[in-house]
Motif scaffolding. Structure first.
Motif, PDB file in Angstrom:
ATOM      1  N   ASN A   9       0.878  -1.162   0.000  1.00  0.00           N
ATOM      2  CA  ASN A   9       0.000   0.000   0.000  1.00  0.00           C
ATOM      3  C   ASN A   9       0.916   1.213   0.000  1.00  0.00           C
ATOM      4  N   MET A  10       1.369   1.648  -1.172  1.00  0.00           N
ATOM      5  CA  MET A  10       2.443   2.609  -1.268  1.00  0.00           C
ATOM      6  C   MET A  10       2.116   3.896  -0.533  1.00  0.00           C
ATOM      7  N   LEU A  11       3.057   4.318   0.336  1.00  0.00           N
ATOM      8  CA  LEU A  11       2.851   5.537   1.090  1.00  0.00           C
ATOM      9  C   LEU A  11       2.595   6.679   0.129  1.00  0.00           C
ATOM     10  N   THR A  12       1.568   7.429   0.408  1.00  0.00           N
ATOM     11  CA  THR A  12       1.109   8.591  -0.344  1.00  0.00           C
ATOM     12  C   THR A  12       0.388   8.244  -1.628  1.00  0.00           C
ATOM     13  N   SER A  99       5.219  10.154  -7.349  1.00  0.00           N
ATOM     14  CA  SER A  99       5.281   9.920  -8.794  1.00  0.00           C
ATOM     15  C   SER A  99       5.590   8.445  -9.030  1.00  0.00           C
ATOM     16  N   PHE A 100       5.451   7.995 -10.262  1.00  0.00           N
ATOM     17  CA  PHE A 100       5.763   6.605 -10.586  1.00  0.00           C
ATOM     18  C   PHE A 100       7.216   6.284 -10.234  1.00  0.00           C
ATOM     19  N   GLN A 101       8.120   7.221 -10.541  1.00  0.00           N
ATOM     20  CA  GLN A 101       9.540   7.000 -10.275  1.00  0.00           C
ATOM     21  C   GLN A 101       9.826   6.957  -8.774  1.00  0.00           C
ATOM     22  N   ALA A 102       9.196   7.870  -8.026  1.00  0.00           N
ATOM     23  CA  ALA A 102       9.412   7.904  -6.575  1.00  0.00           C
ATOM     24  C   ALA A 102       8.931   6.614  -5.927  1.00  0.00           C
ATOM     25  N   SER A 171      -4.023   0.351  -7.387  1.00  0.00           N
ATOM     26  CA  SER A 171      -4.066  -0.263  -8.716  1.00  0.00           C
ATOM     27  C   SER A 171      -2.884   0.168  -9.569  1.00  0.00           C
ATOM     28  N   VAL A 172      -2.476   1.425  -9.432  1.00  0.00           N
ATOM     29  CA  VAL A 172      -1.345   1.970 -10.180  1.00  0.00           C
ATOM     30  C   VAL A 172      -0.357   2.562  -9.179  1.00  0.00           C
ATOM     31  N   PRO A 173       0.907   2.143  -9.188  1.00  0.00           N
ATOM     32  CA  PRO A 173       1.880   2.716  -8.253  1.00  0.00           C
ATOM     33  C   PRO A 173       2.265   4.125  -8.678  1.00  0.00           C
ATOM     34  N   SER A 174       1.312   5.031  -8.532  1.00  0.00           N
ATOM     35  CA  SER A 174       1.528   6.391  -9.008  1.00  0.00           C
ATOM     36  C   SER A 174       0.548   7.328  -8.324  1.00  0.00           C
ATOM     37  N   SER A 175       0.282   8.450  -8.945  1.00  0.00           N
ATOM     38  CA  SER A 175      -0.478   9.527  -8.335  1.00  0.00           C
ATOM     39  C   SER A 175      -1.988   9.295  -8.380  1.00  0.00           C
ATOM     40  N   THR A 176      -2.734  10.327  -8.027  1.00  0.00           N
ATOM     41  CA  THR A 176      -4.160  10.203  -7.737  1.00  0.00           C
ATOM     42  C   THR A 176      -5.028   9.719  -8.893  1.00  0.00           C
ATOM     43  N   GLN A 177      -5.073  10.480  -9.975  1.00  0.00           N
ATOM     44  CA  GLN A 177      -6.102  10.247 -10.979  1.00  0.00           C
ATOM     45  C   GLN A 177      -6.034   8.877 -11.661  1.00  0.00           C
ATOM     46  N   ASN A 194      -0.868  12.334 -13.481  1.00  0.00           N
ATOM     47  CA  ASN A 194      -1.954  13.288 -13.711  1.00  0.00           C
ATOM     48  C   ASN A 194      -1.565  14.224 -14.852  1.00  0.00           C
ATOM     49  N   VAL A 195      -2.016  13.923 -16.044  1.00  0.00           N
ATOM     50  CA  VAL A 195      -1.712  14.758 -17.208  1.00  0.00           C
ATOM     51  C   VAL A 195      -2.899  15.688 -17.438  1.00  0.00           C
ATOM     52  N   LYS A 196      -2.701  16.973 -17.173  1.00  0.00           N
ATOM     53  CA  LYS A 196      -3.806  17.927 -17.175  1.00  0.00           C
ATOM     54  C   LYS A 196      -4.561  17.945 -18.502  1.00  0.00           C
ATOM     55  N   SER A 197      -3.836  17.922 -19.618  1.00  0.00           N
ATOM     56  CA  SER A 197      -4.499  18.005 -20.924  1.00  0.00           C
ATOM     57  C   SER A 197      -5.407  16.801 -21.169  1.00  0.00           C
ATOM     58  N   LEU A 198      -4.978  15.614 -20.719  1.00  0.00           N
ATOM     59  CA  LEU A 198      -5.786  14.409 -20.909  1.00  0.00           C
ATOM     60  C   LEU A 198      -6.989  14.398 -19.974  1.00  0.00           C
ATOM     61  N   LEU A 199      -6.813  14.925 -18.771  1.00  0.00           N
ATOM     62  CA  LEU A 199      -7.930  15.000 -17.835  1.00  0.00           C
ATOM     63  C   LEU A 199      -8.995  15.966 -18.350  1.00  0.00           C
ATOM     64  N   ILE A 200      -8.554  17.075 -18.919  1.00  0.00           N
ATOM     65  CA  ILE A 200      -9.502  18.045 -19.480  1.00  0.00           C
ATOM     66  C   ILE A 200     -10.234  17.449 -20.678  1.00  0.00           C
ATOM     67  N   LYS A 201      -9.503  16.737 -21.509  1.00  0.00           N
ATOM     68  CA  LYS A 201     -10.116  16.085 -22.673  1.00  0.00           C
ATOM     69  C   LYS A 201     -11.103  15.012 -22.236  1.00  0.00           C
ATOM     70  N   GLY A 202     -10.757  14.310 -21.171  1.00  0.00           N
ATOM     71  CA  GLY A 202     -11.617  13.254 -20.650  1.00  0.00           C
ATOM     72  C   GLY A 202     -11.210  11.883 -21.161  1.00  0.00           C
ATOM     73  N   TYR A 203     -11.282  10.891 -20.273  1.00  0.00           N
ATOM     74  CA  TYR A 203     -10.940   9.518 -20.647  1.00  0.00           C
ATOM     75  C   TYR A 203     -12.186   8.804 -21.170  1.00  0.00           C
ATOM     76  N   SER A 204     -11.998   8.025 -22.219  1.00  0.00           N
ATOM     77  CA  SER A 204     -13.141   7.528 -23.001  1.00  0.00           C
ATOM     78  C   SER A 204     -13.602   6.124 -22.635  1.00  0.00           C
TER      79      SER A 204
END
Length: 290
Positions: A9-12, A99-102, A171-177, A194-204
């Motif tokens: 359960n990765m911290l953060t 982040s994924f790297q962290a 589910s993904v060892p990374s950030s929130t979205q 969290n890629v802002k442009s993709l979040l604004i576009k919306g996931y399909s």
């Protein structure tokens, strides 16, 4: 005797998923489910050990912590000082690396892919090392700290009265979205940040909301700020407009009248202000508001 932090359960990064099942008496129909409503609350960026690890004191069967857990200061130096896990968390600021790297470094002790693949299972020994690469000199102890049960009274009560899943991993060892996308659709659609442009576009991708609608079941999203569920492009369709409700105006009223939909998502306040503190548990937001 020391041992490394054992949970993935990765911290953060772990999203805490609490499901309240509102049950009704069994129907005479053999095909009818006694569960009429599922309420889902997804909290932010805290690990199991950090929030609930010390609940082991309340229930020894919980796979939590006892203070013997440790991480080395340097994963490449077996003689480096160790930092032990404590129960002194209070207010986490700034936000630890997620982040994924962290997280690769936290889990495997290195963000080098070649090194990572040689460690199976992962050692979970890089939390302190990764924290020391950040600007805050206190971060290495912050990431090796959890809450005493009395400091998080609401969680303490929930743990005492309801079931606890102590092997629930991100589910993904990374950030929130990417993780929020997974909760309602079973995939991050390839997202690892969290890629802002993709979040604004919306996931399909198809979501549980689409499946519920197609099956003739209802859902409702009770929001307090901007609904993160709108990052799903399908939920922006006009046909779903009436499924969004202002939490403060509607949730308690609908619950009292027995009018909650079959699948309910409560979205917290993600933005922190003096008048309306954030309630999502995301560092540096105060968990006492959660």
């Amino acid at each position: 005797m020391t041992r490394t932090i054992k949970k993935a359960n990765m911290l953060t990064t772990t999203l805490t998923l609490i499901m309240f099942l509102i049950s009704f008496p069994h129907s005479s129909s053999s095909t009818s489910s006694p569960i009429k409503t599922v309420v889902v609350i997804v909290m932010e960026n805290r690990s199991f050990d950090h929030m609930l690890g010390w609940m082991k004191k309340l229930n020894p069967e919980i796979n939590g912590v006892d203070g013997s857990e440790s991480n080395p200061t340097s994963t490449s130096d077996p003689n480096s000082p160790k930092v032990f896990f404590k129960n002194e968390s209070h207010f986490v600021d700034p936000d630890p690396g997620h982040s994924f790297q962290a997280i690769c470094e936290q889990i495997f002790g290195s963000n080098n892919t070649a090194v990572n693949t040689s460690s199976n299972p992962p050692l979970m020994n890089g939390f302190v090392q990764q924290a020391k690469s950040m600007d805050d000199p206190q971060m290495s102890q912050s990431v090796m700290n959890g809450f005493d049960p009395d400091k998080v009274a609401v969680y303490k009560e929930l743990v005492s009265e309801f079931a606890v899943f102590d092997r629930w991993f991100a589910s993904v060892p990374s950030s929130t979205q990417p993780n929020r996308l997974y909760v309602h659709s079973g995939t991050s659609h390839g997202a690892t940040s969290n890629v802002k442009s993709l979040l604004i576009k919306g996931y399909s991708q198809q979501t549980i909301f689409d499946n519920l609608h197609d099956a003739g079941l209802s859902f409702g999203i009770y929001f307090q700020n901007i609904p993160a569920t709108l990052f799903f492009r399908n939920l922006r369709k006009v046909k779903y407009l009436t499924s969004f409700h202002a939490y403060g105006l509607s949730f308690a009223n609908h619950a009292k009248k027995g009018k909650l939909p079959n699948y309910v998502v409560v979205e917290q306040r993600y933005m922190d202000t003096m008048l309306e503190p954030a309630t999502d548990d995301h560092p540096s937001h105060d968990v006492y508001q959660g």
